[in-house]
Design an enzyme around this catalytic site. Structure first.
Site, mmCIF file in Angstrom:
data_model
loop_
_atom_site.group_PDB
_atom_site.id
_atom_site.type_symbol
_atom_site.label_atom_id
_atom_site.label_comp_id
_atom_site.label_asym_id
_atom_site.label_seq_id
_atom_site.Cartn_x
_atom_site.Cartn_y
_atom_site.Cartn_z
ATOM 1 N N ASP A 347 3.110 -3.935 -12.426
ATOM 2 C CA ASP A 347 3.450 -4.126 -13.827
ATOM 3 C C ASP A 347 4.539 -3.109 -14.179
ATOM 4 O OD1 ASP A 347 3.447 -5.004 -16.392
ATOM 5 O OD2 ASP A 347 1.493 -4.191 -16.929
ATOM 6 N N ASP A 658 -4.218 -4.986 -15.508
ATOM 7 C CA ASP A 658 -5.033 -4.215 -16.452
ATOM 8 C C ASP A 658 -5.894 -5.078 -17.364
ATOM 9 O OD1 ASP A 658 -3.057 -5.308 -18.004
ATOM 10 O OD2 ASP A 658 -2.163 -3.406 -18.629
ATOM 11 N N ASP A 662 -6.242 -10.679 -15.520
ATOM 12 C CA ASP A 662 -5.639 -10.234 -14.265
ATOM 13 C C ASP A 662 -6.647 -10.242 -13.118
ATOM 14 O OD1 ASP A 662 -3.078 -9.792 -15.209
ATOM 15 O OD2 ASP A 662 -3.521 -7.748 -15.853
ATOM 16 N N ASN A 724 -13.821 11.216 27.000
ATOM 17 C CA ASN A 724 -15.059 10.687 27.580
ATOM 18 C C ASN A 724 -14.789 9.902 28.867
ATOM 19 O OD1 ASN A 724 -16.259 11.825 25.387
ATOM 20 N ND2 ASN A 724 -16.942 9.930 24.444
ATOM 21 N N ASN A 764 -19.384 17.750 26.196
ATOM 22 C CA ASN A 764 -19.432 16.748 25.139
ATOM 23 C C ASN A 764 -19.686 17.396 23.779
ATOM 24 O OD1 ASN A 764 -19.379 13.793 24.677
ATOM 25 N ND2 ASN A 764 -21.399 14.169 23.828
#
Length: 936
Positions: A347, A658, A662, A724, A764
């Site tokens: 807008d 708004d 809308d 990993n 880990n």
């Protein structure tokens, strides 16, 4: 208050007059409660919220960390290991069992902390987007949290607002409510104020408004009679269940990746265990048990079971970071979509401009009057177009026009601490400011004009009218109207010239239209003003409809400007550089829109109007949206068509809005963005993001943050998976090549592993924790907004990422096994160390590999040295990991637990040199990747 409330509730407020209900609640219909009374009542009745299930206790959340088959197997393994130690007594303490148990506990603590942070972040996010309501307190209109509404509060309801509590109407101006959430009624319900019979069902209580319903038309004022669980919707709910946990497409994709990795790794672990037991020389229960522990440990280490918690934490923390830049995310999935947004349809008013309208011109039959000053402060000179003073008919016409502008108005001008602001629509606020500049004060106008009705503004009619009893003209009503000049002029039959209403000729209509175009060409927003006198005896009775808006007397045109935001122009430049196309969609006059667009650098000034869109076929519209970036005089229905046309071009569209109407466009857009200041509750509930400051620059900032968050998720995914996979490859090829690298010889013909189960678990714990989280809060790369949007539908882990992940995992495995080989007699590289020394060297090398890799993981393309010191948390995490690893190497009790031995400085340098190879090799592969397209 308690006794009054109980009487009101027992008697049902819809049965009584509004005055009686107000009196029973001990409040004031015009001024509301005092702040003191409101606080006291809030303490007495509690917050205005539905009851929720009791939160899960912390101890249950902690125990939930162990609700994993692999973790449970590790705990069982620790207990069995302790049992074996008890019978064999081969060491002073059951170090292996203690180490496994400690690591499992530490992992659980880390998981608990991550989840707690995610929950806190989500709670903070919910608080940011908490609903507000407009109330009268101490005689002033205020916006307060809906949870702080109390019985006796007088609430103000306008089109688009959601009702915060059950309330008895005091005033209703063409008010209609959508009550489907409560009654299932699909059509809006017209509301009134008169009392009703006691036997009316809820759906027929048209003098009541209920919590959770929304106003679709008109406005009203009501006194709250019930809050929280005492509301109708609260009684039905009884007990609010926990909201289902929101999972985004990204999280669902990561769940699939995690499950896939789990299947692969468990399969590898099973194959390894079977191979070792069948092929290697494994004797005794203890040795067999070590092999089983290894398989479980490998699976636990390799499966990134903490991904969902880390992703949630990173998303939520990132969302809070976005909130600091005035973009409040309501749905986490919007964060992912932001990265692929390539069109932002915005807008104009308040988003690309300041939303501080200032009246510059009032044009009447006698000419133009000009106003000085800017913003909402009622300071500025009123004069003629040439700077001379106004007088005579010109002044009288101007004052009549500004009187209509001030009265046909629902805004309030407020001064606080020397700063003026407007509560309500900025355009209406600007009209009030202009009236004050002309010397029209509120008290005088209030005393003369008493409002008795209203025909509210609608986007279809583009008009708004109020009806007033004129105390200077007893027996007469004044209809005061403002709206779009072209629409208003069609409803006018006369024009005020001096003090006389003269018929409007066709030539004069064309002159007025030309003046309107001239004002619009100066980038002024224009409004028309008109009135009509009604005889009180012959006038229609309230509620009034748009049938009264006829035979009007035209008063003049108001020209006002909402100057562009300084930051909007810079934001448009940034958006374009990021491959994002900004589009302006406004209800303003096309000439005004074109001037503002050209000033902002948005387009060359060409604008397509709503009427032109109406005449276009879908194919023609598809062609239009390719090139046109400014759409003016559009309705919410046009917005929806524009969004769908852009999506047919496979564009990812962010759309602002708004108003109530809308909502369909916001829902249809890939990212719906509602205005936090001017937006209605309905538009906010339909949106994915709410702009706290209604600023276009905040949309671009949200896109930047969204891209950064997504990039960070990829960073720690790249890091976790490659690390990993490096562990899995090290163990797999270490067992497969045990003879070749001297492991079997070191074991004296027995079974020996490259790394112990406890060592894998420790790696880990140390490397997958703090460094991964630190990557998740990496600051945005300064190049993130110089890159095109992410392709729509692109997977979070792309094929190119998988290649990099596997490459890094292979480098880690080769380097770690090379160090192991070099530390042992025999093998490819001759060494002289013991098996404990060799495993400690491999243990250290693999840990350092992963810590070097964390810098690689910051990008698949950019050098690791770009912005090397930008993330202090990352360096702190790496330092912590090195310190923890050093503790395992040098602390006697930990040496026993993890089967390590002290290393010399030379050993550390050797391990670090080998581990750094992952950095240099990845840098080389990135360099090739950057230049390969040009050389291919």
């Amino acid at each position: 208050m308690d006794s009054a409330m109980s009487r009101t509730e027992a008697d049902a407020p819809h049965r009584h007059t509004a005055d009686d209900v107000v009196a029973s609640l001990g409040t004031d219909a015009r001024n509301g409660l005092t702040q003191r009374d409101a606080r006291k009542r809030l303490d007495e009745v509690g917050p205005n919220a539905l009851a929720a299930e009791s939160p899960t206790p912390a101890w249950k959340k902690f125990l939930a960390q162990f609700a994993n088959v692999l973790v449970a197997l590790l705990l069982v393994a620790a207990l069995v290991s302790a049992g074996l130690w008890f019978f064999e007594r081969d060491s002073a303490l059951p170090f292996e069992a203690m180490a496994i148990f400690a690591i499992v506990i530490l992992n659980a603590i880390m998981g608990y902390i991550q989840e707690a942070r995610a929950e806190q972040a989500v709670a903070a996010l919910q608080e940011m987007s908490a609903a507000h309501a407009n109330v009268l307190r101490d005689g002033k209109r205020q916006s307060v949290l809906a949870t702080e509404i109390v019985p006796g509060d007088v609430i103000l309801i306008e089109e688009g607002d959601t009702v915060p509590a059950d309330a008895r109407l005091i005033e209703a101006v063409s008010l209609q409510m959508a009550e489907a959430p409560l009654t299932g009624e699909s059509l809006p319900v017209a509301k009134a104020v008169a009392p009703l019979p006691s036997d009316r069902p809820i759906g027929d209580r048209n003098n009541m408004i209920f919590s959770g319903t929304a106003a679709t038309y008109g406005r009203g004022r009501a006194v709250v009679v019930a809050t929280g669980m005492r509301t109708e919707i609260g009684r039905i709910a009884g007990m609010l269940a926990d909201a289902p946990e929101e999972t985004t497409p990204l999280q669902r994709e990561l769940d699939k990746v995690g499950r896939l990795l789990g299947v692969v790794v468990v399969a590898i672990a099973v194959v390894m265990i079977a191979t070792i037991l069948l092929v290697e020389d494994v004797h005794g229960l203890s040795a067999i048990f070590d092999v089983l522990i290894l398989g479980v440990a490998l699976a636990v280490a390799a499966i990134p079971e903490g991904l969902p918690a880390i992703v949630t934490a990173v998303l939520s923390i990132g969302v809070q970071r976005m909130a600091k830049r005035n973009a409040i995310v309501r749905h986490l999935a919007a964060v992912e979509t932001l990265g692929s947004a390539n069109v932002v349809a915005s807008d104009k008013t308040g988003t690309l401009t300041r939303n501080e309208m200032t009246v510059r011109v009032v044009a009447t039959a006698s000419g133009r009057a000009t106003f000085g000053g800017t913003g909402y402060a009622p300071d500025g000179e009123l004069g003629g177009d040439n700077g001379d003073a106004l007088g005579g008919d010109h002044l009288a016409e101007t004052l009549r026009a500004l009187t209509v502008a001030d009265r046909a108005n629902n805004a309030v001008l407020v001064e606080k601490d020397g700063r003026w602001s407007v509560q309500g629509d900025p355009t209406e606020g600007a009209l009030i400011v202009a009236a004050r500049k002309a010397g029209l004060d509120r008290e005088t106008l209030d005393a003369r004009f008493d409002r008795v009705g209203e025909v509210p503004f609608s986007s279809e009619r583009k008009l708004m009218s109020t009806v007033h009893a004129d105390h200077d003209k007893p027996g007469r009503l004044r209809l005061l109207t403002k709206g779009a000049p072209d629409v208003l002029l069609d409803r006018c039959s006369h024009e005020l010239v001096g003090g006389e209403a003269r018929p409007l000729s066709e030539a004069r209509r064309e002159e007025i239209a030309a003046v309107n175009d001239s004002l619009a060409g100066e980038a002024l927003r224009t409004l028309g003003l008109a009135f009509r006198t009604l005889d009180q005896n012959d006038a229609p009775t309230a509620p009034f409809d748009d049938g009264v808006e006829r035979d009007l007397v035209f008063l003049g045109l108001v020209g006002m400007i909402d100057p562009p935001r300084d930051e909007a122009k810079a934001a448009i430049i940034r958006a374009k550089a990021a491959g994002i196309r900004p589009i302006m969609i406004t209800g303003d006059h096309p000439a005004t829109a074109s001037v503002i667009a050209a000033e902002l650098g948005l387009s060359d000034g060409r604008a397509v109007t709503g009427s032109e869109l109406e005449a276009m076929s879908e194919d023609a519209l598809d062609e239009t949206v390719r090139d046109v970036s400014v759409f003016a005089r559009v309705s919410p229905e046009h917005k929806l068509r524009i969004v769908r046309a852009l999506q047919r071009h496979r564009k990812t569209v962010a759309m602002t809005g708004d108003g109530v109407n809308d909502a369909p466009a916001l829902k249809s857009a890939d990212i719906g963005i509602a205005m936090g200041i001017t937006g209605t509750d309905v538009s906010k509930q339909s949106a994915d993001i709410v702009l706290a400051d209604d600023n276009f620059a905040s949309i671009v900032a949200a896109v930047e943050e969204g891209r950064a968050i997504y990039a960070n998720i990829r960073k720690f995914l790249r890091y976790l998976l490659s690390s990993n996979i490096g562990e899995v490859m090290t163990m797999f090829f270490g067992v497969l090549l045990a003879d070749a690298i001297g492991l079997m010889a070191a074991g004296g013909g027995g079974f020996v592993l490259p790394l112990l189960a406890t060592q894998i678990l420790w790696i880990n714990l140390v490397t997958d924790g703090a460094p991964a989280l630190a990557l998740g809060v990496d600051p945005a790369d300064d190049r993130v907004m110089r890159q095109p949007p992410r392709p729509r539908g692109e997977r979070v882990i792309t094929p190119a990422m998988w290649v990099g992940i596997l490459f890094v995992g292979l480098v880690m495995a080769v380097g770690t096994l090379a160090v192991l080989d070099a530390s042992l007699p025999g093998g490819f590289i001759e060494g002289s160390g013991t098996i404990v020394y060799a495993q400690t060297m491999a243990f250290t090398t693999l840990t350092l590999f992963q810590l070097f890799n964390v810098f690689n993981a910051r990008s698949d393309h950019a050098s690791a040295f770009h912005g090397l010191f930008a993330n202090r948390w990352l360096w702190a995490a790496v330092g912590l990991s090195v310190a923890l690893h050093a503790a395992v190497i040098y602390t006697p009790i930990l040496q026993s637990a993890f089967s390590t031995t002290s290393l010399s400085a030379t050993d550390w340098l050797f391990c670090a040199a080998v581990a750094s190879s992952v950095l240099w090799l990845r840098e080389a592969s990135k360099l090739v990747g950057r230049f390969w397209p040009q050389n291919a």
